[in-house]
Design a protein around this motif. Structure first.
Motif, PDB file in Angstrom:
ATOM      1  N   LEU B 259      -5.352  -5.705   9.885  1.00 48.23           N
ATOM      2  CA  LEU B 259      -4.540  -6.488   8.886  1.00 48.23           C
ATOM      3  C   LEU B 259      -3.391  -7.352   9.584  1.00 48.23           C
ATOM      4  CD1 LEU B 259      -4.138  -3.651   6.147  1.00 48.23           C
ATOM      5  CD2 LEU B 259      -5.677  -5.777   6.129  1.00 48.23           C
ATOM      6  N   GLY B 260      -3.086  -7.213  11.051  1.00 56.22           N
ATOM      7  CA  GLY B 260      -2.226  -7.898  11.649  1.00 56.22           C
ATOM      8  C   GLY B 260      -0.895  -7.394  11.926  1.00 56.22           C
ATOM      9  N   GLY B 268       6.915  -1.257   4.869  1.00 54.86           N
ATOM     10  CA  GLY B 268       7.337  -0.850   3.260  1.00 54.86           C
ATOM     11  C   GLY B 268       6.189  -1.102   2.472  1.00 54.86           C
ATOM     12  N   LEU B 269       5.605  -0.625   1.661  1.00 54.02           N
ATOM     13  CA  LEU B 269       4.555  -0.651   0.917  1.00 54.02           C
ATOM     14  C   LEU B 269       4.791  -1.054  -0.775  1.00 54.02           C
ATOM     15  CD1 LEU B 269       1.186  -1.203   1.347  1.00 54.02           C
ATOM     16  CD2 LEU B 269       1.251   1.554   0.849  1.00 54.02           C
ATOM     17  N   LEU B 270       3.875  -2.147  -1.175  1.00 55.36           N
ATOM     18  CA  LEU B 270       3.792  -2.438  -2.623  1.00 55.36           C
ATOM     19  C   LEU B 270       2.517  -2.758  -2.843  1.00 55.36           C
ATOM     20  CD1 LEU B 270       6.045  -5.245  -4.225  1.00 55.36           C
ATOM     21  CD2 LEU B 270       3.984  -4.426  -5.416  1.00 55.36           C
ATOM     22  N   LEU B 299       6.997  -6.138   4.758  1.00 52.11           N
ATOM     23  CA  LEU B 299       6.704  -5.593   3.587  1.00 52.11           C
ATOM     24  C   LEU B 299       5.302  -6.195   3.343  1.00 52.11           C
ATOM     25  CD1 LEU B 299       7.785  -4.979   0.644  1.00 52.11           C
ATOM     26  CD2 LEU B 299       8.079  -7.188   0.075  1.00 52.11           C
ATOM     27  N   VAL B 300       4.410  -5.183   3.330  1.00 50.77           N
ATOM     28  CA  VAL B 300       3.045  -5.435   3.103  1.00 50.77           C
ATOM     29  C   VAL B 300       2.627  -5.231   1.441  1.00 50.77           C
ATOM     30  CG1 VAL B 300       0.922  -4.380   3.557  1.00 50.77           C
ATOM     31  CG2 VAL B 300       2.430  -4.227   5.247  1.00 50.77           C
ATOM     32  N   ALA B 337       6.703 -14.399   8.541  1.00 53.20           N
ATOM     33  CA  ALA B 337       6.228 -13.361   9.579  1.00 53.20           C
ATOM     34  C   ALA B 337       6.617 -12.040   9.150  1.00 53.20           C
ATOM     35  CB  ALA B 337       6.770 -13.571  11.005  1.00 53.20           C
ATOM     36  N   ARG B 338       6.973 -11.716   8.025  1.00 48.89           N
ATOM     37  CA  ARG B 338       7.681 -10.327   7.678  1.00 48.89           C
ATOM     38  C   ARG B 338       7.164  -9.800   6.405  1.00 48.89           C
ATOM     39  NH1 ARG B 338      12.838  -9.518   9.725  1.00 48.89           N
ATOM     40  NH2 ARG B 338      12.532  -7.390   9.037  1.00 48.89           N
ATOM     41  N   VAL B 339       6.332 -10.792   5.538  1.00 54.06           N
ATOM     42  CA  VAL B 339       5.719 -10.445   4.527  1.00 54.06           C
ATOM     43  C   VAL B 339       3.966 -10.561   4.842  1.00 54.06           C
ATOM     44  CG1 VAL B 339       5.565 -10.493   2.046  1.00 54.06           C
ATOM     45  CG2 VAL B 339       7.759 -10.996   2.842  1.00 54.06           C
ATOM     46  N   LEU B 340       3.378  -9.434   4.403  1.00 49.35           N
ATOM     47  CA  LEU B 340       1.888  -9.611   4.409  1.00 49.35           C
ATOM     48  C   LEU B 340       1.347  -9.437   3.171  1.00 49.35           C
ATOM     49  CD1 LEU B 340      -0.388  -9.564   6.834  1.00 49.35           C
ATOM     50  CD2 LEU B 340      -0.044  -7.039   6.917  1.00 49.35           C
ATOM     51  N   PHE B 341       0.334 -10.325   2.869  1.00 50.57           N
ATOM     52  CA  PHE B 341      -0.396 -10.269   1.593  1.00 50.57           C
ATOM     53  C   PHE B 341      -1.681  -9.706   2.091  1.00 50.57           C
ATOM     54  CE2 PHE B 341       3.053 -13.377   0.533  1.00 50.57           C
ATOM     55  CZ  PHE B 341       3.099 -13.052  -0.582  1.00 50.57           C
ATOM     56  N   THR B 342      -2.181  -8.678   1.862  1.00 50.11           N
ATOM     57  CA  THR B 342      -3.626  -8.262   2.327  1.00 50.11           C
ATOM     58  C   THR B 342      -4.641  -8.457   1.341  1.00 50.11           C
ATOM     59  OG1 THR B 342      -3.404  -6.142   1.260  1.00 50.11           O
ATOM     60  CG2 THR B 342      -2.515  -6.151   3.468  1.00 50.11           C
ATOM     61  N   GLY B 343      -4.415  -8.800  -0.002  1.00 48.78           N
ATOM     62  CA  GLY B 343      -5.427  -8.904  -1.079  1.00 48.78           C
ATOM     63  C   GLY B 343      -5.848  -7.557  -1.349  1.00 48.78           C
ATOM     64  N   HIS B 344      -7.295  -7.496  -2.004  1.00 43.11           N
ATOM     65  CA  HIS B 344      -7.761  -6.339  -2.154  1.00 43.11           C
ATOM     66  C   HIS B 344      -8.290  -5.508  -0.762  1.00 43.11           C
ATOM     67  CE1 HIS B 344     -10.489  -3.223  -4.077  1.00 43.11           C
ATOM     68  NE2 HIS B 344     -11.463  -3.504  -3.201  1.00 43.11           N
ATOM     69  N   VAL B 345      -7.962  -4.254  -0.554  1.00 45.97           N
ATOM     70  CA  VAL B 345      -8.319  -3.554   0.586  1.00 45.97           C
ATOM     71  C   VAL B 345      -9.411  -2.483   0.190  1.00 45.97           C
ATOM     72  CG1 VAL B 345      -6.455  -4.284   1.948  1.00 45.97           C
ATOM     73  CG2 VAL B 345      -6.365  -1.993   0.685  1.00 45.97           C
ATOM     74  N   THR B 346     -10.029  -1.925   0.998  1.00 49.34           N
ATOM     75  CA  THR B 346     -10.725  -0.737   0.802  1.00 49.34           C
ATOM     76  C   THR B 346      -9.931   0.523   0.672  1.00 49.34           C
ATOM     77  OG1 THR B 346     -10.933  -0.159   3.107  1.00 49.34           O
ATOM     78  CG2 THR B 346     -12.794  -1.783   2.099  1.00 49.34           C
ATOM     79  N   GLN B 347     -10.431   1.524   0.080  1.00 48.33           N
ATOM     80  CA  GLN B 347      -9.685   2.781  -0.112  1.00 48.33           C
ATOM     81  C   GLN B 347      -9.277   3.351   1.313  1.00 48.33           C
ATOM     82  OE1 GLN B 347      -8.379   4.084  -2.960  1.00 48.33           O
ATOM     83  NE2 GLN B 347      -7.443   5.395  -1.706  1.00 48.33           N
ATOM     84  N   GLU B 348     -10.059   3.272   2.223  1.00 47.67           N
ATOM     85  CA  GLU B 348     -10.025   3.795   3.578  1.00 47.67           C
ATOM     86  C   GLU B 348      -8.902   3.088   4.135  1.00 47.67           C
ATOM     87  OE1 GLU B 348     -12.832   2.826   2.484  1.00 47.67           O
ATOM     88  OE2 GLU B 348     -13.683   4.784   2.392  1.00 47.67           O
TER      89      GLU B 348
END
Lengths: 258, 459
Positions: B259-260, B268-270, B299-300, B337-348
């Motif tokens: 995910l980078g 920190g996770l949201l 912040l992810v 560079a500090r906030v990461l948008f991952t979109g949908h991710v797998t459960q793993e």
């Protein structure tokens, strides 16, 4: 025996009977259409009954003529049917009177199950309306069965608070009309009457009785002012008829997925 | 009750979404009267709906079937991109489809109700909504659903109907009949949820259910204050802890690297759907206040749209629009560079992110419950939760989490700072949260829900 039958050969009566039936079908449809158009502003339930009755009558006449065309004497048959009809009416005079009264009270007497009413010396909450009688639950927990004909003959007091607001329009749908589409289109059409209706209550369509082929429903509207009841009922009836007409034109089955 | 219950579930969101347009060919439409999903491949041909109501209901159904409480189960949902009937293991899935134009109208109404319940502004006056043509389409969807339920009941003779959430509010009234009807309200219920001028109409619809279930005691008393006289229950939403994995450190590292995230990054996770009500913007602004003090903190943001936003669903584009606004905000604050948008991710991957995080945050302006907090607890992570989330009913601030006013970003920033500076506090809160999570476990829910269903069916 019809006089012209002597001049026909053995095959022609069958063909003629067929033609009579086809003509009967056309006449029944035509008369049904004319009645529907003529009764557009009357209660849809009444219009539907009128169409059904006229259609049944036309078919009876058509079938009798067709049978006569085949060379079968129908005089005795008609006599038997007529006598049986009279006997039935005499024998079941009271239930038939109540049945008829139920039909008219459904349409024209303003109460429904759940309302508190007073009729004659009886008062109570309406807990059942069956073809013969209306069952009231009195304040002292007694069941009072009042013949439906009483509701047409006697003065009926609906004691339910704000009962005057409710305008109930009975609607009968056969399975040529898609119920969800009907409801959606009726709501859209009736929203134009909003200035005359209680803004807290959009139209509600409730089930009265359901069979696989027929849905008997009540369309309930709430008016703002007592004097709007009658014009709102008339206009709502007209709009319901128009929606039904529009939905019947392309003959559709109920189209929900299953 | 000796005989297993036969129930019919109704949700808006379908359990299964097909991944290619249906029907691909007219022949498919003709031949596939019932699509057997067990012959298709999950992930390739279809996917199970990733979250929300379906994620709760499926494990419950499976658990109740294995306990012998449930026998036959049918599930009716809105699924325009699917054949009328599908089979998933022993579950019969029935799909309601309404035309594209009606779907748009329906979407407008359900979105408006959702926004009201979440304290967000709605276009136009709420009093007008019930009289709009869009509300007629909402009624069309509800009536189509009720008609299908009625037909299924004639065929299968269910013990009860279990109807989920506000999208199906009218179904009980439209269904009528004698069978018990259980209604679960999943979104917040409070004074703002139902505008006063809707009160009578809402009460009329609710009165046709035998029992209304809500997620917290707060909503239950709000329902009473609103004037609802019927039976109400409070059942906490739940997750199945067995669905959550605890990946090994190398796996965590590899999934996070994909995910980078660098090994030295602190996370920190949201986890939330991309929606203004979820308040991602608040978390970003609070993060901006402390970003300089904690240069390794990232912040992810995990999540994208819901069924409502998906192309195979209602295709309302709010999630994409909200994400663009958030990206703009991040850029304006100099946090690219500090906030990461991952979109949908797998459960793993989600499990890996939970394991990697130092804390989680749920900054919603209003939240029906907030099961992501329970997920965070299952990974023993401390969590910061908006006071407007239903789950705060079981949070003792300072013990198993920290709560904050969602309008107060300064406090949120300070609480993040407190957690980052105190590893012992983080650990204590994580452990305490883990213990609290049992209140929201599938085991608990299976007992309570089966008791309620049996009670209704026997009554």
């Amino acid at each position: 025996m019809l006089p012209y039958l002597d001049q026909l050969g053995p095959v022609e009566p069958v063909a003629l009977a067929g033609i009579v039936l086809v003509v009967t079908w056309l006449v029944a449809r035509g008369v049904g259409g004319i009645l529907r158009a003529a009764m557009q502003e009357s209660v849809p339930h009444v219009a539907a009954t009128a169409v059904r009755l006229s259609s049944a009558l036309i078919w009876v006449v058509g079938i009798v003529i067709a049978v006569q065309t085949l060379g079968v004497a129908t005089d005795i048959l008609l006599l038997v049917v007529a006598i049986a009809g009279v006997a039935l009416v005499v024998a079941f005079r009271v239930p038939l009177e109540n049945l008829g009264a139920k039909y008219f009270s459904d349409v024209y007497v303003p109460f429904k199950a759940g309302d508190t009413v007073q009729v004659g010396n009886h008062a109570g909450k309406v807990i059942e309306i069956n073809p013969i009688s209306t069952v009231l639950l009195s304040e002292d927990d007694h069941l009072v069965s009042v013949p439906n004909s009483t509701f047409v003959r006697e003065v009926v007091l609906n004691l339910t608070p704000n009962a005057w607001r409710e305008v109930v329009i009975p609607v009968t749908l056969d399975n040529n009309v898609d119920l969800p589409s009907f409801e959606s289109e009726v709501r859209k059409s009736l929203s134009r009457l909003r200035p005359r209706l209680d803004p807290r209550f959009p139209p509600i369509l409730t089930n009265r009785a359901r069979t696989p082929g027929v849905a008997e429903l009540s369309l309930v509207l709430f008016v703002r002012r007592p004097q709007d009841r009658e014009p709102v009922a008339t206009e709502a009836n007209r709009r319901v008829s128009l929606v039904l007409e529009a939905l019947r034109r392309p003959r559709r089955r109920w189209s929900i997925a299953s | 009750m000796e005989e297993p219950l036969s129930i019919c579930i109704n949700t808006q969101t379908p359990l299964v979404q097909l991944l290619s347009p249906w029907p691909a060919t007219s022949r498919q439409r003709r031949v596939a009267k019932e699509l057997d999903l067990d012959r298709l491949k999950e992930g390739q041909d279809y996917r199970l709906s990733p979250g929300g109501v379906t994620r709760m209901v499926l494990p419950l159904v499976e658990r109740l079937r294995s306990r012998g409480t449930l026998g036959k189960a049918h599930w009716v949902a809105l699924n325009p991109n699917a054949p009328p009937k599908m089979r998933y293991h022993d579950l019969a899935l029935h799909n309601v489809s309404i035309g594209r134009a009606r779907m748009l109208g329906y979407g407008v109404v359900k979105e408006a109700i959702w926004r009201l319940a979440h304290g967000l502004r709605t276009p136009g006056r709420p009093s007008d909504l019930l009289w709009t043509d869009d509300f007629s389409e909402y009624a069309y969807y509800n009536r189509s659903t009720a008609e299908l339920l009625r037909r299924l009941d004639r065929k299968y003779d269910f013990h009860l109907f279990y109807i989920h959430d506000f999208q199906q509010l009218q179904v009980g009234a439209m269904l009528g009949g004698l069978k018990p009807k259980l209604f679960r309200w999943h979104i917040p219920f409070g004074p703002t949820t139902v505008p006063p001028e809707w009160g009578a109409t809402f009460e009329e619809y609710l009165s046709h259910y035998d029992t209304v279930v809500v997620s917290t005691d707060r909503y239950r008393s709000a329902l009473r204050d609103f004037g609802y006289q019927g039976d109400t229950r409070r059942l906490y939403p739940y997750v199945d802890p067995k669905e959550y994995g605890y990946p090994s450190p190398p796996e965590i590292a590899s999934r996070c690297a994909a995910l980078g995230l660098r090994p030295e990054d602190e996370v920190g996770l949201l986890v939330a759907r991309m929606d203004p009500a979820k308040g991602q913007d608040r978390a970003i602004r609070a993060f901006a206040r402390i970003a300089r003090k904690f240069p390794r903190l990232k912040l992810v943001l995990v999540g994208n749209g819901s069924f409502s936003g998906a192309k195979g669903g209602l295709a309302l584009s709010k999630s994409a629009q909200w994400r663009s606004e958030l990206e703009l905000l991040v850029h304006r604050l100099g946090l690219d560079a500090r906030v990461l948008f991952t979109g949908h991710v797998t459960q793993e991957t989600l499990d890996a992110l939970y394991e990697r995080s130092l804390f989680t945050v749920l900054p919603s302006s209003k939240e029906g419950f907030g099961l992501v907090v329970v997920e965070s607890w299952l990974h023993r992570r401390p969590t910061l939760v908006s006071r407007e989330a239903g789950i705060t009913e079981i949070i003792r601030s300072g013990r198993n989490g920290l709560t904050f006013d969602p309008a107060d970003e300064v406090t949120l920033a300070a609480q993040i700072e407190t957690l980052l500076n105190d590893p012992e506090l983080r650990s204590m809160m994580g452990d305490e949260g883990y213990r609290t999570s049992s209140l929201c476990s599938l085991d608990n829910a299976a007992i309570e829900e089966s008791k309620l269903m049996e009670e209704l069916a026997e009554a």
